[in-house]
Design a protein around this motif. Sequence first.
Motif, PDB file in Angstrom:
ATOM      1  N   ALA A 199       0.785  -1.036  -0.230  1.00 21.95           N
ATOM      2  CA  ALA A 199      -0.060  -0.037   0.038  1.00 21.95           C
ATOM      3  C   ALA A 199       1.223   1.348  -0.231  1.00 21.95           C
ATOM      4  CB  ALA A 199      -0.831  -0.292   1.270  1.00 21.95           C
ATOM      5  N   PHE A 200       0.150   1.840  -0.323  1.00 16.23           N
ATOM      6  CA  PHE A 200       1.234   3.554  -0.934  1.00 16.23           C
ATOM      7  C   PHE A 200       1.037   4.060   0.121  1.00 16.23           C
ATOM      8  CE2 PHE A 200       1.812   8.430  -1.216  1.00 16.23           C
ATOM      9  CZ  PHE A 200       2.357   8.030  -1.926  1.00 16.23           C
ATOM     10  N   GLY A 201       0.568   4.412   1.672  1.00 19.03           N
ATOM     11  CA  GLY A 201       0.566   4.631   2.423  1.00 19.03           C
ATOM     12  C   GLY A 201       1.466   4.142   3.434  1.00 19.03           C
ATOM     13  N   ARG A 207       6.622   4.753   6.440  1.00 18.00           N
ATOM     14  CA  ARG A 207       8.052   4.467   6.283  1.00 18.00           C
ATOM     15  C   ARG A 207       8.982   4.857   6.114  1.00 18.00           C
ATOM     16  NH1 ARG A 207       9.497  -2.343   5.293  1.00 18.00           N
ATOM     17  NH2 ARG A 207      11.096  -2.501   6.790  1.00 18.00           N
ATOM     18  N   LEU A 208       9.143   5.220   4.924  1.00 17.24           N
ATOM     19  CA  LEU A 208      10.414   6.256   4.005  1.00 17.24           C
ATOM     20  C   LEU A 208      10.367   7.452   4.762  1.00 17.24           C
ATOM     21  CD1 LEU A 208      12.012   6.537   1.399  1.00 17.24           C
ATOM     22  CD2 LEU A 208      10.609   7.487   0.207  1.00 17.24           C
ATOM     23  N   PHE A 209       9.260   7.734   4.653  1.00 20.06           N
ATOM     24  CA  PHE A 209      10.025   9.429   5.945  1.00 20.06           C
ATOM     25  C   PHE A 209      10.184   9.045   7.240  1.00 20.06           C
ATOM     26  CE2 PHE A 209       6.275  10.685   2.201  1.00 20.06           C
ATOM     27  CZ  PHE A 209       6.988  11.837   2.222  1.00 20.06           C
ATOM     28  N   ARG A 210       9.791   7.986   7.782  1.00 20.31           N
ATOM     29  CA  ARG A 210      10.079   7.917   9.305  1.00 20.31           C
ATOM     30  C   ARG A 210      11.629   7.495   9.417  1.00 20.31           C
ATOM     31  NH1 ARG A 210       5.717   4.979  10.006  1.00 20.31           N
ATOM     32  NH2 ARG A 210       6.895   2.774   9.201  1.00 20.31           N
ATOM     33  N   ARG A 211      11.918   7.200   8.376  1.00 19.66           N
ATOM     34  CA  ARG A 211      13.393   7.121   7.933  1.00 19.66           C
ATOM     35  C   ARG A 211      14.495   8.200   8.540  1.00 19.66           C
ATOM     36  NH1 ARG A 211      15.269   2.290   6.497  1.00 19.66           N
ATOM     37  NH2 ARG A 211      17.364   3.196   6.679  1.00 19.66           N
ATOM     38  N   MET A 212      13.908   9.283   7.873  1.00 18.62           N
ATOM     39  CA  MET A 212      14.428  10.827   8.400  1.00 18.62           C
ATOM     40  C   MET A 212      14.327  11.574   9.964  1.00 18.62           C
ATOM     41  SD  MET A 212      12.621  12.800   5.039  1.00 18.62           S
ATOM     42  CE  MET A 212      12.608  12.396   3.418  1.00 18.62           C
ATOM     43  N   ALA A 213      13.482  10.811  10.699  1.00 18.00           N
ATOM     44  CA  ALA A 213      13.580  10.776  12.019  1.00 18.00           C
ATOM     45  C   ALA A 213      14.540  11.185  12.626  1.00 18.00           C
ATOM     46  CB  ALA A 213      12.820   9.599  13.172  1.00 18.00           C
ATOM     47  N   MET A 224      -3.921   8.466  -8.575  1.00 13.65           N
ATOM     48  CA  MET A 224      -3.074   8.063  -8.355  1.00 13.65           C
ATOM     49  C   MET A 224      -3.012   6.280  -7.954  1.00 13.65           C
ATOM     50  SD  MET A 224      -2.116  10.545  -5.189  1.00 13.65           S
ATOM     51  CE  MET A 224      -1.184   9.976  -3.937  1.00 13.65           C
ATOM     52  N   GLY A 225      -4.660   6.390  -7.051  1.00 15.37           N
ATOM     53  CA  GLY A 225      -4.613   4.843  -6.725  1.00 15.37           C
ATOM     54  C   GLY A 225      -4.237   4.288  -8.165  1.00 15.37           C
ATOM     55  N   ARG A 226      -4.382   4.482  -9.283  1.00 12.35           N
ATOM     56  CA  ARG A 226      -3.968   3.454 -10.857  1.00 12.35           C
ATOM     57  C   ARG A 226      -3.019   3.631 -10.725  1.00 12.35           C
ATOM     58  NH1 ARG A 226      -4.884  -0.821 -14.037  1.00 12.35           N
ATOM     59  NH2 ARG A 226      -4.863   0.121 -16.661  1.00 12.35           N
ATOM     60  N   SER A 227      -2.166   4.851 -10.670  1.00 11.34           N
ATOM     61  CA  SER A 227      -0.512   4.706 -11.232  1.00 11.34           C
ATOM     62  C   SER A 227       0.675   3.887 -10.328  1.00 11.34           C
ATOM     63  CB  SER A 227      -0.766   6.414 -11.378  1.00 11.34           C
ATOM     64  OG  SER A 227      -0.457   7.169 -10.009  1.00 11.34           O
ATOM     65  N   GLN A 228       0.258   3.953  -9.052  1.00 13.92           N
ATOM     66  CA  GLN A 228       1.157   3.509  -8.270  1.00 13.92           C
ATOM     67  C   GLN A 228       0.790   1.944  -8.176  1.00 13.92           C
ATOM     68  OE1 GLN A 228       2.736   4.241  -5.977  1.00 13.92           O
ATOM     69  NE2 GLN A 228       2.841   2.060  -4.482  1.00 13.92           N
ATOM     70  N   GLY A 229       0.018   1.253  -9.249  1.00 17.31           N
ATOM     71  CA  GLY A 229       0.408  -0.284  -9.433  1.00 17.31           C
ATOM     72  C   GLY A 229       1.230  -0.645 -10.137  1.00 17.31           C
ATOM     73  N   LEU A 230       0.902   0.879 -11.330  1.00 11.14           N
ATOM     74  CA  LEU A 230       2.137   0.776 -12.323  1.00 11.14           C
ATOM     75  C   LEU A 230       3.377   1.009 -12.474  1.00 11.14           C
ATOM     76  CD1 LEU A 230      -0.866   2.844 -14.575  1.00 11.14           C
ATOM     77  CD2 LEU A 230       0.100   0.331 -14.609  1.00 11.14           C
ATOM     78  N   PHE A 231       3.671   2.050 -11.686  1.00 16.80           N
ATOM     79  CA  PHE A 231       5.452   1.953 -11.247  1.00 16.80           C
ATOM     80  C   PHE A 231       5.618   0.998  -9.733  1.00 16.80           C
ATOM     81  CE2 PHE A 231       3.643   6.461 -11.424  1.00 16.80           C
ATOM     82  CZ  PHE A 231       4.983   7.403 -12.149  1.00 16.80           C
ATOM     83  N   VAL A 232       5.208   0.459  -9.321  1.00 12.98           N
ATOM     84  CA  VAL A 232       5.689  -0.722  -9.086  1.00 12.98           C
ATOM     85  C   VAL A 232       5.829  -1.444 -10.097  1.00 12.98           C
ATOM     86  CG1 VAL A 232       5.518  -2.988  -7.378  1.00 12.98           C
ATOM     87  CG2 VAL A 232       4.633  -0.675  -6.479  1.00 12.98           C
ATOM     88  N   ASP A 233       5.213  -2.096 -10.947  1.00  8.97           N
ATOM     89  CA  ASP A 233       5.687  -2.950 -12.120  1.00  8.97           C
ATOM     90  C   ASP A 233       6.998  -2.843 -12.892  1.00  8.97           C
ATOM     91  OD1 ASP A 233       4.680  -4.989 -13.938  1.00  8.97           O
ATOM     92  OD2 ASP A 233       3.788  -3.895 -15.301  1.00  8.97           O
ATOM     93  N   ALA A 239       2.872  13.616  -8.136  1.00 11.23           N
ATOM     94  CA  ALA A 239       2.546  12.930  -7.457  1.00 11.23           C
ATOM     95  C   ALA A 239       3.147  11.269  -8.407  1.00 11.23           C
ATOM     96  CB  ALA A 239       0.967  12.068  -7.714  1.00 11.23           C
ATOM     97  N   ASN A 240       3.817  11.602  -8.928  1.00 17.73           N
ATOM     98  CA  ASN A 240       3.952  10.330 -10.841  1.00 17.73           C
ATOM     99  C   ASN A 240       5.100  10.151  -9.982  1.00 17.73           C
ATOM    100  OD1 ASN A 240       5.167  13.040 -10.921  1.00 17.73           O
ATOM    101  ND2 ASN A 240       5.375  11.806 -13.341  1.00 17.73           N
ATOM    102  N   LEU A 241       6.239  11.125  -9.296  1.00 17.59           N
ATOM    103  CA  LEU A 241       7.664  11.212  -8.476  1.00 17.59           C
ATOM    104  C   LEU A 241       7.538  10.855  -7.788  1.00 17.59           C
ATOM    105  CD1 LEU A 241       8.933  14.856  -9.669  1.00 17.59           C
ATOM    106  CD2 LEU A 241      10.071  12.655 -10.498  1.00 17.59           C
ATOM    107  N   LEU A 242       6.696  11.637  -6.728  1.00 22.02           N
ATOM    108  CA  LEU A 242       6.534  10.547  -5.507  1.00 22.02           C
ATOM    109  C   LEU A 242       6.350   8.819  -5.528  1.00 22.02           C
ATOM    110  CD1 LEU A 242       6.808  11.344  -2.440  1.00 22.02           C
ATOM    111  CD2 LEU A 242       4.542  11.665  -2.471  1.00 22.02           C
ATOM    112  N   GLN A 243       5.064   8.691  -6.211  1.00 21.70           N
ATOM    113  CA  GLN A 243       4.767   7.083  -6.139  1.00 21.70           C
ATOM    114  C   GLN A 243       5.664   6.658  -6.861  1.00 21.70           C
ATOM    115  OE1 GLN A 243       0.220   6.679  -7.178  1.00 21.70           O
ATOM    116  NE2 GLN A 243       0.850   8.296  -8.579  1.00 21.70           N
ATOM    117  N   SER A 244       6.375   6.766  -7.557  1.00 23.51           N
ATOM    118  CA  SER A 244       7.368   6.340  -8.152  1.00 23.51           C
ATOM    119  C   SER A 244       8.574   6.086  -6.610  1.00 23.51           C
ATOM    120  CB  SER A 244       8.042   6.786  -9.276  1.00 23.51           C
ATOM    121  OG  SER A 244       9.529   6.021  -9.951  1.00 23.51           O
ATOM    122  N   GLY A 245       9.203   7.172  -5.959  1.00 26.10           N
ATOM    123  CA  GLY A 245       9.240   6.898  -5.394  1.00 26.10           C
ATOM    124  C   GLY A 245       9.609   5.871  -4.411  1.00 26.10           C
ATOM    125  N   VAL A 246       8.139   5.856  -3.406  1.00 27.16           N
ATOM    126  CA  VAL A 246       8.143   4.924  -2.956  1.00 27.16           C
ATOM    127  C   VAL A 246       7.710   3.781  -3.625  1.00 27.16           C
ATOM    128  CG1 VAL A 246       5.535   4.233  -1.804  1.00 27.16           C
ATOM    129  CG2 VAL A 246       6.081   6.584  -1.928  1.00 27.16           C
TER     130      VAL A 246
END
Length: 656
Positions: free
Chosen positions: A34-36, A41-47, A254-263, A373-380
Amino acid sequence: MSGTMKTTERIVAPGGPGRGGPFGGGMVAQKSLAFGPSAKRLFRRMAPQRLRIIGLLVLGVASVAFMVVAPKILGHATDLIFNGVLGHRIGDAGTTKEQAIEGLRATGDDKMADMLSGMDVIPGVGVDFGAVGLTLLVVLGVYVAAALTGWMQGWLVNDLVQKTVSELRDEVEDKLHRLPLSYFDKQPRGELLSRVTNDIDNVAQSLQQTLSQLLTSLLTVVGVLAMMLWISPLLALIALVTIPLTLVISKQVMGRSQGLFVDQWRRTGTLNAHIEETFSGHALVRVYGRRPEVERTFAEQNEGLYQASYGAQFVSGLIMPMMMFVGNLQYVAIAVVGGLRVASGSMSLGDVQAFIQYSRQFTQPLTQVASMANLLQSGVASAERVFELLDAPDESAEPSGEGGAVLSRGAVGFEDVSFSYDPSRPLIEGLSLEVAPGQTVAIVGPTGAGKTTLVNLILRFYELNGGWITLDGVDIATMPRPVLRDRIGMVLQDTWLFEGTIRENIAYGRPSASEAEILEAAQATFVDRFVHSLPDGYDTVLTGETGGISAGERQLITIARAFLSDPALLILDEATSSVDTRTELLLQHAMAALRSDRTSFVIAHRLSTIRDADLILVMEAGQIVEQGTHSSLLSADGAYAALYRSQFEAPVEEAV
């Protein structure tokens, strides 16, 4: 292929054979998270970078505050100019505002009168250019301050992101050393490299381009909304009506593109695995005429990556134009309602101008967030792949202490040992064996019999399913791996040399060795014989797959490296298969002398090389079916004798 595992002893990677390169590299299974949760988890690494985050927030608030207050000040400048122009036209000096309004109503110009009632106009007085100039200087100072704080914010974001990603790389590097060998057996090398390099770089790029802008955009929305409510709650309500629509659009896209970026990134790793595999075996591809198949596989995987990338970018790219359309609808509504309120005298022209700027500033950060959103989803999506690596199970925990002993004699014992790579396919079951210190043990048998597996178990590359192995009477499971492997030397059939000088490669297992010790090891293994023919001698730098020396000479260097480490237990896995017959004979004499004080395990297919072994083990299907000396096994006329005759007698019979 792993250098410590035979092809026939490997587990087929998930996805089945034939789905990677032409040599059967498997495709790694992927599961989209899941994106959330992944983003959190990614942003928590900056703690750990709390001070930088606090500084980033302070600078962000300051920068946004400057940018938000500027339109209001500019609106005041507009009011000064507009009021001055009207004041010059509606009356003479000394006329009051009320008198000018009554005069307009008397002439029937009620609309102008209503508009004038809501303005700070002095009849007969023109534009106060001094006040206008001072206001513009204040605006200039505000914009300069906003630019400086924005620049400092960008610098701090860069520092924050690079430190976070650097720590992520360190963690991944440490994780790779803690993963069991079985993990690498199941992962195509190119896929793993893609996670370690491409995906981490993509995480860094995504954070770099989105973190500061995301923070600024969110603060801008809050600041601009507050200013809009202050100027006109009615117009602010019109602006807020569009927010639910933008949120629905963003969520759907975003819900549609997230799966596409993982692929997309999964396919990138698969393509990298194919490229790495085919170019590593480039010579074999050409020899066996597999170029058309390799090119066809590449074209198919490249087309798949193209389709996934195109779909991900196209779908995520829909956000920007859709948000701009909604923003334009909002702009038209505010302009119409604002114009009516100016005409009615309930708002000044400067406030309408400022509000229109605020409406643009309000929709712009929402549009920017959508475009990010595309950059963020790609990064996630890349972060998910890195987290999958970090979440992989580690090797079994190391025992505390030093294991009670340091290997010095080299006595080896197998007690009812059982092991299999795949629980459904048993390999070694109930194996028991005793090897005395200083003995040379040769292991022979058909391919896939478990010869290499046997020595890998001694090194604890894999953990046993049952039983135990002892060294000098100590269970190796109670010994920390570095302590265990410190006194074991290993030479593989596949040579591995790093980019460096011959001297550095020989001393790799013992960096503190003196020059005299390095030369002694080189002379004992006949490396010294060919080194002097090289232009730079021992300072010759080895690069690439060859480095200007033959495969046999590379093998001699690896043997010298093992000998210099002075191990109590020596493992030779087809170590002489790449050398010529004369060099092999020389090595046999050298190894005979070096084996006098250490236990040696020799895996060999050429039975002529192990005639002098103290003990020969014949393995079939993971079991020791025969053991003894060369002469005793020949006399027994069993499996060993059959292997021996297949190598030495069959050619003679065929010739006859």
